[in-house]
Design a protein around this motif. Structure first.
Motif, PDB file in Angstrom:
ATOM      1  N   LEU A 112       0.828  -1.202   0.000  1.00 19.26           N
ATOM      2  CA  LEU A 112       0.000   0.000   0.000  1.00 19.26           C
ATOM      3  C   LEU A 112       0.863   1.253   0.000  1.00 19.26           C
ATOM      4  O   LEU A 112       0.601   2.198  -0.766  1.00 19.26           O
ATOM      5  CB  LEU A 112      -0.926   0.002   1.222  1.00 19.26           C
ATOM      6  N   TRP A 113       1.908   1.260   0.828  1.00 15.98           N
ATOM      7  CA  TRP A 113       2.806   2.414   0.864  1.00 15.98           C
ATOM      8  C   TRP A 113       3.527   2.597  -0.474  1.00 15.98           C
ATOM      9  O   TRP A 113       3.727   3.727  -0.934  1.00 15.98           O
ATOM     10  CB  TRP A 113       3.823   2.248   1.994  1.00 15.98           C
ATOM     11  N   GLU A 114       3.924   1.480  -1.080  1.00 16.98           N
ATOM     12  CA  GLU A 114       4.622   1.555  -2.372  1.00 16.98           C
ATOM     13  C   GLU A 114       3.713   2.150  -3.449  1.00 16.98           C
ATOM     14  O   GLU A 114       4.122   3.038  -4.209  1.00 16.98           O
ATOM     15  CB  GLU A 114       5.093   0.168  -2.788  1.00 16.98           C
ATOM     16  N   LYS A 115       2.473   1.672  -3.500  1.00 25.46           N
ATOM     17  CA  LYS A 115       1.525   2.187  -4.488  1.00 25.46           C
ATOM     18  C   LYS A 115       1.218   3.655  -4.231  1.00 25.46           C
ATOM     19  O   LYS A 115       1.134   4.466  -5.170  1.00 25.46           O
ATOM     20  CB  LYS A 115       0.236   1.372  -4.445  1.00 25.46           C
ATOM     21  N   LEU A 116       1.098   4.014  -2.971  1.00 28.76           N
ATOM     22  CA  LEU A 116       0.835   5.397  -2.604  1.00 28.76           C
ATOM     23  C   LEU A 116       1.985   6.308  -3.038  1.00 28.76           C
ATOM     24  O   LEU A 116       1.767   7.412  -3.557  1.00 28.76           O
ATOM     25  CB  LEU A 116       0.619   5.487  -1.096  1.00 28.76           C
ATOM     26  N   GLY A 117       3.209   5.828  -2.846  1.00 28.55           N
ATOM     27  CA  GLY A 117       4.370   6.614  -3.265  1.00 28.55           C
ATOM     28  C   GLY A 117       4.423   6.803  -4.769  1.00 28.55           C
ATOM     29  O   GLY A 117       4.787   7.881  -5.266  1.00 28.55           O
ATOM     30  N   GLN A 118       4.049   5.775  -5.529  1.00 22.34           N
ATOM     31  CA  GLN A 118       4.046   5.874  -6.991  1.00 22.34           C
ATOM     32  C   GLN A 118       3.019   6.906  -7.471  1.00 22.34           C
ATOM     33  O   GLN A 118       3.313   7.729  -8.338  1.00 22.34           O
ATOM     34  CB  GLN A 118       3.743   4.511  -7.602  1.00 22.34           C
ATOM     35  N   ILE A 119       1.835   6.852  -6.896  1.00 20.89           N
ATOM     36  CA  ILE A 119       0.797   7.808  -7.308  1.00 20.89           C
ATOM     37  C   ILE A 119       1.239   9.235  -7.019  1.00 20.89           C
ATOM     38  O   ILE A 119       1.059  10.145  -7.845  1.00 20.89           O
ATOM     39  CB  ILE A 119      -0.535   7.499  -6.588  1.00 20.89           C
ATOM     40  N   GLN A 120       1.830   9.437  -5.849  1.00 21.53           N
ATOM     41  CA  GLN A 120       2.289  10.791  -5.505  1.00 21.53           C
ATOM     42  C   GLN A 120       3.394  11.252  -6.462  1.00 21.53           C
ATOM     43  O   GLN A 120       3.414  12.424  -6.875  1.00 21.53           O
ATOM     44  CB  GLN A 120       2.797  10.806  -4.063  1.00 21.53           C
ATOM     45  N   HIS A 121       4.288  10.338  -6.805  1.00 20.11           N
ATOM     46  CA  HIS A 121       5.386  10.692  -7.717  1.00 20.11           C
ATOM     47  C   HIS A 121       4.850  11.139  -9.075  1.00 20.11           C
ATOM     48  O   HIS A 121       5.242  12.188  -9.603  1.00 20.11           O
ATOM     49  CB  HIS A 121       6.314   9.490  -7.887  1.00 20.11           C
ATOM     50  N   TYR A 122       3.939  10.368  -9.651  1.00 25.49           N
ATOM     51  CA  TYR A 122       3.404  10.698 -10.970  1.00 25.49           C
ATOM     52  C   TYR A 122       2.533  11.955 -10.916  1.00 25.49           C
ATOM     53  O   TYR A 122       2.511  12.735 -11.870  1.00 25.49           O
ATOM     54  CB  TYR A 122       2.611   9.505 -11.521  1.00 25.49           C
ATOM     55  N   THR A 123       1.839  12.147  -9.807  1.00 24.49           N
ATOM     56  CA  THR A 123       1.026  13.362  -9.671  1.00 24.49           C
ATOM     57  C   THR A 123       1.903  14.596  -9.562  1.00 24.49           C
ATOM     58  O   THR A 123       1.582  15.646 -10.140  1.00 24.49           O
ATOM     59  CB  THR A 123       0.100  13.255  -8.444  1.00 24.49           C
ATOM     60  N   ASN A 124       3.009  14.478  -8.872  1.00 21.29           N
ATOM     61  CA  ASN A 124       3.958  15.597  -8.811  1.00 21.29           C
ATOM     62  C   ASN A 124       4.470  15.961 -10.199  1.00 21.29           C
ATOM     63  O   ASN A 124       4.619  17.147 -10.525  1.00 21.29           O
ATOM     64  CB  ASN A 124       5.142  15.239  -7.900  1.00 21.29           C
ATOM     65  N   GLN A 125       4.737  14.944 -11.011  1.00 23.59           N
ATOM     66  CA  GLN A 125       5.207  15.203 -12.370  1.00 23.59           C
ATOM     67  C   GLN A 125       4.120  15.889 -13.193  1.00 23.59           C
ATOM     68  O   GLN A 125       4.397  16.827 -13.961  1.00 23.59           O
ATOM     69  CB  GLN A 125       5.628  13.893 -13.045  1.00 23.59           C
ATOM     70  N   LEU A 126       2.881  15.444 -13.038  1.00 19.52           N
ATOM     71  CA  LEU A 126       1.762  16.095 -13.722  1.00 19.52           C
ATOM     72  C   LEU A 126       1.643  17.553 -13.316  1.00 19.52           C
ATOM     73  O   LEU A 126       1.385  18.428 -14.150  1.00 19.52           O
ATOM     74  CB  LEU A 126       0.456  15.362 -13.399  1.00 19.52           C
ATOM     75  N   VAL A 127       1.820  17.821 -12.042  1.00 26.79           N
ATOM     76  CA  VAL A 127       1.728  19.198 -11.534  1.00 26.79           C
ATOM     77  C   VAL A 127       2.792  20.073 -12.178  1.00 26.79           C
ATOM     78  O   VAL A 127       2.512  21.187 -12.644  1.00 26.79           O
ATOM     79  CB  VAL A 127       1.867  19.214 -10.003  1.00 26.79           C
ATOM     80  N   ARG A 128       4.029  19.571 -12.223  1.00 24.83           N
ATOM     81  CA  ARG A 128       5.117  20.358 -12.827  1.00 24.83           C
ATOM     82  C   ARG A 128       4.867  20.598 -14.318  1.00 24.83           C
ATOM     83  O   ARG A 128       5.068  21.702 -14.827  1.00 24.83           O
ATOM     84  CB  ARG A 128       6.457  19.655 -12.606  1.00 24.83           C
ATOM     85  N   ASP A 129       4.437  19.554 -15.038  1.00 20.32           N
ATOM     86  CA  ASP A 129       4.175  19.699 -16.470  1.00 20.32           C
ATOM     87  C   ASP A 129       3.042  20.696 -16.727  1.00 20.32           C
ATOM     88  O   ASP A 129       3.142  21.548 -17.616  1.00 20.32           O
ATOM     89  CB  ASP A 129       3.806  18.351 -17.084  1.00 20.32           C
ATOM     90  N   THR A 130       1.972  20.569 -15.955  1.00 20.94           N
ATOM     91  CA  THR A 130       0.817  21.452 -16.153  1.00 20.94           C
ATOM     92  C   THR A 130       1.170  22.898 -15.862  1.00 20.94           C
ATOM     93  O   THR A 130       0.731  23.815 -16.570  1.00 20.94           O
ATOM     94  CB  THR A 130      -0.354  21.006 -15.248  1.00 20.94           C
ATOM     95  N   SER A 131       1.975  23.118 -14.844  1.00 17.90           N
ATOM     96  CA  SER A 131       2.434  24.476 -14.544  1.00 17.90           C
ATOM     97  C   SER A 131       3.222  25.046 -15.721  1.00 17.90           C
ATOM     98  O   SER A 131       3.064  26.214 -16.094  1.00 17.90           O
ATOM     99  CB  SER A 131       3.299  24.469 -13.279  1.00 17.90           C
TER     100      SER A 131
END
Length: 276
Positions: free
Chosen positions: A64-83
């Motif tokens: 669960l922690w591993e999956k949670l970390g992956q989602i946060q990582h990809y969401t951070n990348q989306l945030v940077r790209d969208t900005s």
């Protein structure tokens, strides 16, 4: 797990867009990418929020922690790209007409607000994850300390056939493994807190960009309004000049007619005098 599971940006670089006079089509394409990314961020945040409710329960696992970390990582990348895409939007040449400028301003403001809302929700979810992780680490440390003491007391009281040196060696190996895991999780918490600060900075930059873009559009509108005023003033001056010209023309017409009449009268008088 692939990045596509949580969404990736629709464009890898602004250079993929054509340059020069296609400002309108570029704006449309960028707007669509930004809108799609915002939806993906919102979906990921909702998934993070659901997973956070499982932390601290029997459902909490390393997976669960591993999956949670992956989602946060990809969401951070989306945030940077969208900005970055929103910044690209702000660099596009403004439309030529005031109505198109106002329409674009409304669209950008809507996208910016949606992105800002998604960022705020993402930050809240990240903080909850960080708090849960810190609490989990604290529980693990406390349990490890208590377990180590209880195990040693139990082995000594039950007279297990194992030497104290062997027991100490095994405990040391287990402590090294557990300590590595805890230290890795603590590093993950620090990285998460850094990501939270990065998202917060993006939010601040977003506010500055909206302010600057609003000033630019207001300046364009002011220039257009000023030009309209000058055009109207020029038209008024031309109308006044035309009216003055007509007055002068009529005046000269009256003078010429008066002179002709006077000449005829004088000529008639002279003719009558000569005849008599």
């Amino acid at each position: 797990m692939s990045q596509g599971s949580y969404g990736s940006s629709g464009l890898s670089s602004y250079q993929q867009l054509t340059t020069a006079g296609n400002s309108s089509s570029e704006f449309t394409r960028l707007s669509q990418v930004v809108g799609t990314n915002i939806q993906k961020i919102q979906q990921n945040v909702a998934q993070i929020q659901r997973m956070v409710t499982q932390l601290g329960t029997a459902q909490e696992t390393e997976q669960l922690w591993e999956k949670l970390g992956q989602i946060q990582h990809y969401t951070n990348q989306l945030v940077r790209d969208t900005s970055g895409y929103l910044k690209d939007v702000s660099k596009l040449p403004q439309p030529s007409t005031p109505s198109d400028q106002k329409m674009r301003k409304i669209q950008v403001e809507r996208l910016t607000k949606d992105f800002s809302d998604a960022l705020n929700n993402f930050q809240i979810a990240q903080r909850r994850v960080a708090d849960k992780e810190k609490a989990s680490i604290a529980r693990s440390r406390a349990a490890k300390s208590s377990l180590g003491y209880d195990d040693r007391a139990s082995m000594q009281s039950d007279h297990q056939l194992i030497s104290l040196s062997q027991l100490s060696s095994q405990e040391a190996q287990m402590e090294d493994v557990d300590l590595d895991v805890l230290q890795e999780r603590e590093r993950a918490v620090r990285k998460l807190e850094e990501d939270i600060q990065d998202v917060h900075q993006i939010t601040k930059d977003l506010g500055m960009m909206v302010h600057e873009q609003g000033e630019a559009v207001d300046s364009i509108e002011a220039n257009v309004e000023s030009s309209s005023i000058h055009i109207e003033e020029g038209s008024t001056s031309l109308r006044k000049a035309a009216m003055l010209k007509q007055k002068i023309r009529r005046r000269w017409t009256f003078i010429i007619i008066a002179l002709i009449i006077a000449a005829l009268v004088i000529g008639l008088i002279i003719w009558l005098s000569v005849r008599n």
